[in-house]
Scaffold this active site. Structure first.
Site, PDB file in Angstrom:
ATOM      1  N   ASN A  23      90.535  12.581   6.723  1.00 21.00           N
ATOM      2  CA  ASN A  23      89.488  13.588   6.513  1.00 21.00           C
ATOM      3  C   ASN A  23      90.020  15.018   6.576  1.00 21.00           C
ATOM      4  O   ASN A  23      89.365  15.936   6.097  1.00 21.00           O
ATOM      5  CB  ASN A  23      88.325  13.377   7.484  1.00 21.00           C
ATOM      6  CG  ASN A  23      87.510  12.148   7.075  1.00 21.00           C
ATOM      7  OD1 ASN A  23      87.622  11.666   5.946  1.00 21.00           O
ATOM      8  ND2 ASN A  23      86.704  11.626   7.988  1.00 21.00           N
ATOM      9  N   ARG A 398      90.520   3.009   0.640  1.00 22.15           N
ATOM     10  CA  ARG A 398      90.276   4.445   0.479  1.00 22.15           C
ATOM     11  C   ARG A 398      90.715   5.226   1.714  1.00 22.15           C
ATOM     12  O   ARG A 398      91.057   6.393   1.604  1.00 22.15           O
ATOM     13  CB  ARG A 398      88.780   4.703   0.240  1.00 22.15           C
ATOM     14  CG  ARG A 398      88.316   4.281  -1.140  1.00 22.15           C
ATOM     15  CD  ARG A 398      86.940   4.821  -1.427  1.00 22.15           C
ATOM     16  NE  ARG A 398      86.832   6.153  -0.867  1.00 22.15           N
ATOM     17  CZ  ARG A 398      85.705   6.708  -0.455  1.00 22.15           C
ATOM     18  NH1 ARG A 398      84.584   6.047  -0.551  1.00 22.15           N
ATOM     19  NH2 ARG A 398      85.693   7.927   0.024  1.00 22.15           N
TER      20      ARG A 398
HETATM   21  C1  EPZ Z   1      82.554  14.154   6.988  1.00 18.06           C
HETATM   22  O1  EPZ Z   1      81.527  13.971   6.023  1.00 18.06           O
HETATM   23  C2  EPZ Z   1      83.471  12.976   6.856  1.00 18.06           C
HETATM   24  N1  EPZ Z   1      83.974  12.916   5.505  1.00 18.06           N
HETATM   25  C3  EPZ Z   1      82.726  11.691   7.204  1.00 18.06           C
HETATM   26  O2  EPZ Z   1      83.655  10.641   7.201  1.00 18.06           O
HETATM   27  C4  EPZ Z   1      82.123  11.811   8.590  1.00 18.06           C
HETATM   28  O3  EPZ Z   1      81.308  10.696   8.830  1.00 18.06           O
HETATM   29  C5  EPZ Z   1      81.281  13.073   8.705  1.00 18.06           C
HETATM   30  O4  EPZ Z   1      82.044  14.236   8.307  1.00 18.06           O
HETATM   31  C6  EPZ Z   1      80.751  13.316  10.103  1.00 18.06           C
HETATM   32  O5  EPZ Z   1      81.809  13.422  11.006  1.00 18.06           O
HETATM   33  C7  EPZ Z   1      84.982  13.686   5.135  1.00 18.06           C
HETATM   34  O6  EPZ Z   1      85.527  14.452   5.916  1.00 18.06           O
HETATM   35  C8  EPZ Z   1      85.436  13.573   3.731  1.00 18.06           C
HETATM   36  P1  EPZ Z   1      78.713  16.255   7.454  1.00 18.06           P
HETATM   37  P2  EPZ Z   1      80.554  15.150   5.630  1.00 18.06           P
HETATM   38  O7  EPZ Z   1      78.496  17.316   6.442  1.00 18.06           O
HETATM   39  O8  EPZ Z   1      81.315  16.436   5.723  1.00 18.06           O
HETATM   40  C9  EPZ Z   1      73.918  16.367   7.142  1.00 18.06           C
HETATM   41  C10 EPZ Z   1      84.455   8.495   6.773  1.00 18.06           C
HETATM   42  O9  EPZ Z   1      84.051   7.326   7.029  1.00 18.06           O
HETATM   43  N2  EPZ Z   1      74.148  17.444   6.162  1.00 18.06           N
HETATM   44  O10 EPZ Z   1      79.330  16.615   8.751  1.00 18.06           O
HETATM   45  O11 EPZ Z   1      79.956  14.831   4.311  1.00 18.06           O
HETATM   46  C11 EPZ Z   1      74.411  15.015   6.638  1.00 18.06           C
HETATM   47  O12 EPZ Z   1      73.444  14.360   5.864  1.00 18.06           O
HETATM   48  C12 EPZ Z   1      83.501   9.541   6.276  1.00 18.06           C
HETATM   49  O13 EPZ Z   1      85.633   8.829   6.893  1.00 18.06           O
HETATM   50  C13 EPZ Z   1      73.050  18.144   5.669  1.00 18.06           C
HETATM   51  O14 EPZ Z   1      71.897  17.863   5.997  1.00 18.06           O
HETATM   52  O15 EPZ Z   1      79.505  15.070   6.787  1.00 18.06           O
HETATM   53  C14 EPZ Z   1      74.719  14.305   7.940  1.00 18.06           C
HETATM   54  O16 EPZ Z   1      73.529  13.801   8.465  1.00 18.06           O
HETATM   55  C15 EPZ Z   1      82.153   9.058   6.011  1.00 18.06           C
HETATM   56  N3  EPZ Z   1      73.281  19.154   4.779  1.00 18.06           N
HETATM   57  C16 EPZ Z   1      75.199  15.421   8.856  1.00 18.06           C
HETATM   58  O17 EPZ Z   1      74.728  16.636   8.267  1.00 18.06           O
HETATM   59  C17 EPZ Z   1      74.537  19.513   4.386  1.00 18.06           C
HETATM   60  O18 EPZ Z   1      74.661  20.440   3.576  1.00 18.06           O
HETATM   61  C18 EPZ Z   1      76.721  15.524   9.001  1.00 18.06           C
HETATM   62  O19 EPZ Z   1      77.324  15.546   7.708  1.00 18.06           O
HETATM   63  C19 EPZ Z   1      75.628  18.799   4.901  1.00 18.06           C
HETATM   64  C20 EPZ Z   1      75.407  17.776   5.799  1.00 18.06           C
END
Ligand code: EPZ
Length: 418
Positions: A23, A398
């Site tokens: 990540n 992946r």
């Molecule tokens: C990152 O995803 C990771 N992916 C995820 O890992 C990980 O689960 C996640 O962070 C949480 O730690 C990568 O780094 C590529 P977030 P990300 O934005 O950045 C909500 C894995 O298995 N949200 O921190 O997409 C969202 O819906 C993957 O390796 C909004 O509402 O996660 C979630 O509930 C899967 N609006 C929460 O925030 C936004 O604009 C956290 O999402 C952005 C997010």
């Protein structure tokens, strides 16, 4: 389509070397666009997501050479023009959204189709867009493509409504060369936020506070190439800790930052296991009978959502009742129906899953629905009696480098069939 065939019941023993953090890598590779120069990125994991990003950067005009054995990518982004990332490429992974922040930061312009990634919930990107807009970009969405454009980017104060890893990193990237100072409040604090900020600083950015919930970015005129080594993968390390625990094994997990694994260490100790910490490694000594525990996923430094599924695989065999509460993603219990095929006793209500430990899972044919669900099923297979056949292994590929090779070295009975 690949399958993993696992014969359960063997205790894992020995040492496993953890790869670079997926990540962090998937943000650092797009961030190299900001340099417009040559970057040497070391300790990259040899995983599918890295290969997809290599393809995307090449399409954008970068010169990219990934030495898989040395785990080094040389990427020269001097000839990249503004980014247009098509649906066909963007849908391949979540991290394609980082091309928005990187391209906007360098060219003040970006066009990227909506990202793909694991289907674990709705995963909006409103906070990314809010950040870009606060910096002065006009963001529109047409036919599934996000367009972001600005005459110039101007530093701003941005308070994130949701703690988001992706939005924090994307805004940091866009703000590196904005005029003046940007402050991100309620920023995510995950280890890879710090790693990406360190990489951006190595390229000449001026970012402070990464790892706390207030990040300050002073815009610089220009960035440059650098040599940088990615930190070890917190989630891969946690997965192997859980694999050791699942099999009652004795495993040294090497090349880790033990601090990043505190929430897992604490839970394993609560389950009655011995976890020893050394400078850059951890030793997990398992037990035949595990105690039940409750888990609630939280942003860092809480229990990571990415290890919720692997942890729940173990709880199927922990004595008594364990409660798992998922607070980050509404769709991260898809592995439960597969665990039930193996005899697990689980009830899911909303974002809570209740596990009643059974004596032993029984091997079955199961399907990975996403990356960490796949890891959970491998763990279940390692514990189960008989053979477990996990299909949709491309999800696992992946994010886990050479998973079956690392497990074979630890004494697991596992093989891939194409
Ligand atoms: C990152 O995803 C990771 N992916 C995820 O890992 C990980 O689960 C996640 O962070 C949480 O730690 C990568 O780094 C590529 P977030 P990300 O934005 O950045 C909500 C894995 O298995 N949200 O921190 O997409 C969202 O819906 C993957 O390796 C909004 O509402 O996660 C979630 O509930 C899967 N609006 C929460 O925030 C936004 O604009 C956290 O999402 C952005 C997010």
């Amino acid at each position: 389509m690949s399958k993993l065939l696992i014969e359960g019941g063997y205790k894992l023993k020995g040492k496993v070397n953890i790869s670079g953090f997926k990540n962090a890598a998937v943000a650092i590779i797009p961030a190299s666009i900001l340099a417009g120069d040559l970057c040497n990125i070391e300790n990259l994991p040899n995983i599918e997501d890295v290969h997809v990003l290599k393809r995307i950067l090449k399409e954008l005009g970068a010169k990219v050479d990934f030495h898989e054995e040395k785990k080094v990518m040389q990427v020269n982004t001097a000839n990249v023009k503004e980014c247009f990332v098509s649906y066909e490429l963007a849908k391949e992974l979540r991290a394609s959204y980082y091309l928005l922040g990187a391209s906007l930061g360098r060219f003040k312009k970006a066009k990227v189709a909506f990202p793909g990634g694991c289907n674990i919930g709705s995963r909006p990107i409103d906070q990314h867009i809010k950040g870009f807009e606060a910096l002065g970009a006009k963001v529109t969405i047409e036919h599934g493509i996000i367009h972001a454009e600005a005459e110039e980017l101007i530093g701003a104060e941005i308070y994130l409504d949701v703690v988001s890893v992706g939005a924090t990193i994307n805004i940091m990237m866009a703000a590196c060369m904005a005029k003046g100072k940007t402050i991100i409040e309620n920023a995510a604090k995950e280890p890879h936020i710090v790693d990406v900020a360190n990489f951006l600083n190595a390229m000449g950015a001026d970012i402070r506070g990464a790892g706390t919930d207030v990040i300050k970015i002073k815009g610089v005129e220009k960035m440059k190439g650098c040599t940088y080594s990615v930190i070890p993968d917190q989630i891969e390390a946690g997965t192997f800790m859980l694999m050791a625990a699942a099999t009652g094994g004795d495993v040294i997990i090497d090349n880790v930052i033990p601090k990043h694994l505190d929430p897992i260490t604490a839970k394993l100790r609560e389950m009655g296991l011995q976890v020893e910490e050394y400078g850059e490694s951890l030793r997990v000594v398992g037990k035949d009978q595990l105690k039940n525990v409750n888990i609630k996923t939280l942003v860092y430094p809480g229990f990571p959502t990415d290890l919720q599924q692997p942890m729940s695989a173990i709880l199927t065999q922990a004595k008594g009742t364990s409660i798992v509460t998922e607070t980050i993603y509404e769709g991260r219990f898809k592995h439960v129906s597969e665990l039930k095929r193996m005899g697990a006793k689980v009830k899911v209500e909303g974002n809570v899953a209740v596990f009643e430990g059974v004596d032993r899972l029984s091997g079955a044919k199961v399907s990975a629905t996403d990356l960490r669900a796949g890891a959970a099923l491998v763990i279940a297979g390692l514990m189960a009696q008989g053979i477990t056949e996990v299909d949709n292994v491309h999800y696992i590929d992946r994010g886990y480098e050479l998973i079956e090779k690392k497990l074979l070295n630890l004494g697991a009975k596992i093989k891939r069939s194409e």
